[in-house]
Design an enzyme around this catalytic site. Structure first.
Site, PDB file in Angstrom:
ATOM      1  N   HIS A  43       0.863  -1.190   0.000  1.00 30.19           N
ATOM      2  CA  HIS A  43       0.000   0.000   0.000  1.00 30.19           C
ATOM      3  C   HIS A  43       0.897   1.238   0.000  1.00 30.19           C
ATOM      4  CE1 HIS A  43      -3.837   2.105   1.642  1.00 30.19           C
ATOM      5  NE2 HIS A  43      -3.136   2.913   0.889  1.00 30.19           N
ATOM      6  N   GLU A  74      -2.406  -1.609  -3.340  1.00 33.79           N
ATOM      7  CA  GLU A  74      -3.552  -0.902  -2.786  1.00 33.79           C
ATOM      8  C   GLU A  74      -3.259   0.590  -2.726  1.00 33.79           C
ATOM      9  OE1 GLU A  74      -3.970  -2.683   1.091  1.00 33.79           O
ATOM     10  OE2 GLU A  74      -5.257  -4.243   0.257  1.00 33.79           O
ATOM     11  N   HIS A 195      -7.755  -6.505   6.559  1.00 37.45           N
ATOM     12  CA  HIS A 195      -7.536  -5.525   7.641  1.00 37.45           C
ATOM     13  C   HIS A 195      -7.774  -6.162   9.016  1.00 37.45           C
ATOM     14  CE1 HIS A 195      -6.491  -1.328   8.545  1.00 37.45           C
ATOM     15  NE2 HIS A 195      -6.951  -1.681   9.716  1.00 37.45           N
TER      16      HIS A 195
HETATM   17  C1  LIG Z   1      -6.507  -1.598   2.902  1.00 34.38           C
HETATM   18  C2  LIG Z   1      -6.121  -2.123   4.228  1.00 34.38           C
HETATM   19  O1  LIG Z   1      -6.940  -2.336   5.064  1.00 34.38           O
HETATM   20  C3  LIG Z   1      -4.721  -2.308   4.586  1.00 34.38           C
HETATM   21  O2  LIG Z   1      -3.927  -2.749   3.552  1.00 34.38           O
HETATM   22  C4  LIG Z   1      -4.152  -1.020   4.985  1.00 34.38           C
HETATM   23  O3  LIG Z   1      -3.993  -0.303   3.804  1.00 34.38           O
HETATM   24  C5  LIG Z   1      -2.871  -1.202   5.677  1.00 34.38           C
HETATM   25  O4  LIG Z   1      -2.232   0.027   5.605  1.00 34.38           O
HETATM   26  P1  LIG Z   1      -1.130   0.357   6.735  1.00 34.38           P
HETATM   27  O5  LIG Z   1      -0.153  -0.798   6.696  1.00 34.38           O
HETATM   28  O6  LIG Z   1      -0.567   1.668   6.283  1.00 34.38           O
HETATM   29  O7  LIG Z   1      -1.891   0.398   8.038  1.00 34.38           O
HETATM   30  N1  LIG Z   2      -5.981  -5.121   2.616  1.00 34.94           N
HETATM   31  C1  LIG Z   2      -5.562  -5.469   3.951  1.00 34.94           C
HETATM   32  C2  LIG Z   2      -4.092  -5.611   3.999  1.00 34.94           C
HETATM   33  O1  LIG Z   2      -3.431  -5.598   2.979  1.00 34.94           O
HETATM   34  C3  LIG Z   2      -3.398  -5.802   5.288  1.00 34.94           C
HETATM   35  O2  LIG Z   2      -4.106  -5.249   6.344  1.00 34.94           O
HETATM   36  P1  LIG Z   2      -3.477  -5.552   7.800  1.00 34.94           P
HETATM   37  O3  LIG Z   2      -3.394  -7.044   7.949  1.00 34.94           O
HETATM   38  O4  LIG Z   2      -2.125  -4.922   7.825  1.00 34.94           O
HETATM   39  O5  LIG Z   2      -4.461  -4.934   8.770  1.00 34.94           O
END
Ligand SMILES: CC(=O)[C@@H](O)[C@H](O)COP(=O)(O)O
Ligand SMILES: NCC(=O)COP(=O)(O)O
EC number: 2.6.99.2
Length: 245
Positions: A43, A74, A195
């Site tokens: 992300h 993402e 998430h």
């Molecule tokens: C989309 C999602 O829920 C996660 O991938 C989130 O984007 C994690 O981002 P961080 O690692 O910056 O918390």
């Molecule tokens: N889309 C969710 C992700 O990539 C990871 O979320 P998290 O496990 O770091 O909360």
């Protein structure tokens, strides 16, 4: 079976904390892939607090020639993000409605108010050949609206699922996710989730039929610190292999 996509944001966060290249994001992606992981998620946020745009390019170069391995990028569909997707051409792009200063992702798109905003973006992304997924709360009405868009998939935002996993609301919350996933599949939308998923809550989540992929990062990295990568990935892959079809 559900695919596991390991989110390596937190590997990059640790790397950035010292201004050197350890831990190396590419090397850790390779380690996860060597352990049987078939998806890597990143992300790249606007402030590059963890994953940088160069990480995205480097991971695209690593994963593109690997059969059966997918890169999922993402992000908020800014012009900069869209150009990065057009350059890297990941197997999957997951759009999230995050503001630049958000601590983390904390809500899905609202197709009542954002369908028109997303329409040209989805059309533009589809031209790159990437599969497009949109981040969504587990709301049947939102699913029905998203199904009218060019999105291929939705990613169910699972923070509430995780937060309420051990409370008396669990059954009620689980039903919301179940109903949203079933509605999506009925309308031809594929379903991902992510998430705050972890080893404790994942098994029940993937008992929901039709969850094609879960992306997990934060808890997975903590569990790797506690138990080691091989043991953790083995457990995740076993849970995913036993997911509902
Ligand atoms: C989309 C999602 O829920 C996660 O991938 C989130 O984007 C994690 O981002 P961080 O690692 O910056 O918390
Ligand atoms: N889309 C969710 C992700 O990539 C990871 O979320 P998290 O496990 O770091 O909360």
């Amino acid at each position: 079976m559900t695919e596991l996509s390991v989110n390596v944001n937190k590997i990059a966060l640790l790397r950035n904390s010292r201004g050197q290249d350890a831990p190396n994001v590419i090397e850790f992606a390779k380690k996860f892939i060597d352990l049987g992981v078939r998806g890597i998620t990143i992300h790249p946020r606007q402030d590059e607090r963890h994953i940088t745009r160069q990480d995205a390019r480097d991971l695209g170069d690593l994963i593109r020639p690997l059969d059966g391995i997918e890169l999922n990028i993402e992000g908020y569909p800014s012009e900069e993000f869209l150009q990065l997707i057009e350059e890297v051409k990941p197997a999957q792009t997951t759009l999230v409605p995050d503001a630049p200063d958000q601590l983390t992702s904390d809500h899905g798109f609202d197709f009542h108010s954002q369908a028109e905003f997303l329409k040209p973006i989805l059309t533009r992304l589809k031209k790159t050949g990437t599969r497009v997924s949109v981040f969504l709360d587990p709301d049947v009405e939102q699913v029905q609206l998203a199904a009218k868009s060019e999105a291929d998939r939705i990613e169910l935002y699972t923070e509430e699922y995780a937060r309420e996993f051990s409370t008396e609301r669990h059954a009620e919350v689980h039903q919301h996710y179940h109903d949203a996933a079933v509605e999506a599949n009925k309308l031809g939308l594929e379903v991902n989730g992510g998430h705050d998923l972890n080893l404790e809550n994942l098994g029940k989540f993937v008992s929901i039929p039709g969850i094609l992929e879960v992306s997990i990062g934060h808890a997975l990295v903590i569990e790797c610190l506690e138990q080691g990568m091989p043991a953790v990935i083995k457990q995740y892959l076993e849970i995913c292999a036993n997911a509902a079809r």
